[in-house]
Design an enzyme around this catalytic site. Sequence first.
Site: not given
Length: 239
Positions: A127, A140
């Site tokens: 990501s 995350y």
Amino acid sequence: MNIVITGATSGIGQQLALDYAEQGHRVIACGRNQETLQQLTQKYPDRIGSLAFDIADKAQTLAKLRTLTGIDLVILSAGVCEYLDVENFDAAMFERVYQVNIFGTMYCVQALLPNLKRGSHLVLVGSTARLLPFTKAEVYGSSKAAIHYITRSLEVDLGQRGIKVSSVSPGFVKTPMTAANDFEMPMEVSVEFASSAIRKGIAKGKRDIAFPWVFATLLKCLSLMPQSWQVAISRRMAS
């Protein structure tokens, strides 16, 4: 090509499975939702096979994947996201997210790697969140930063075996996972856009596939700034 895709029951993974099958490739779609997997196989019964298991379960993952041979492309896209409330710090959140995003992904690598042949391609989905210290993204973002580092190291070590390794760094993609976000998601793209960008990047042999281009480039530039500047920018964005 013979392609293995994890996280194929929703979001980017599901779209990739459908698009590759439409192109005529043979896809092994992996995920936890047996019903969704059956729906995928019904759309392309001669091109999509399925394996139902939870990548967070090491025994399941090894048992399901280690017998696969003749694989040309592996896309490990399964992942979860949770946001940390620093005033109610919960270390268990790190355990939950890391178990899927890091350890689950590595279980897949452990199972598949021995049977990957020269010329095959391993793709790990991370990501763009790894690029800046975003608010509430301690869990995350750090999990995806770890995946990116592992990807680059695998690229070094697997080069002698002739196995190509690539990373994927999406921005905001409209998926069931991001639907839970309660904040603005700039330059959000569709799963169709994401699938197209990933497939084009893989076809071109790109080592780092990041999209959308403007958003990813902006974050990469910001990540080159002094860390104090990065923190200041992230604080302003969070206010």
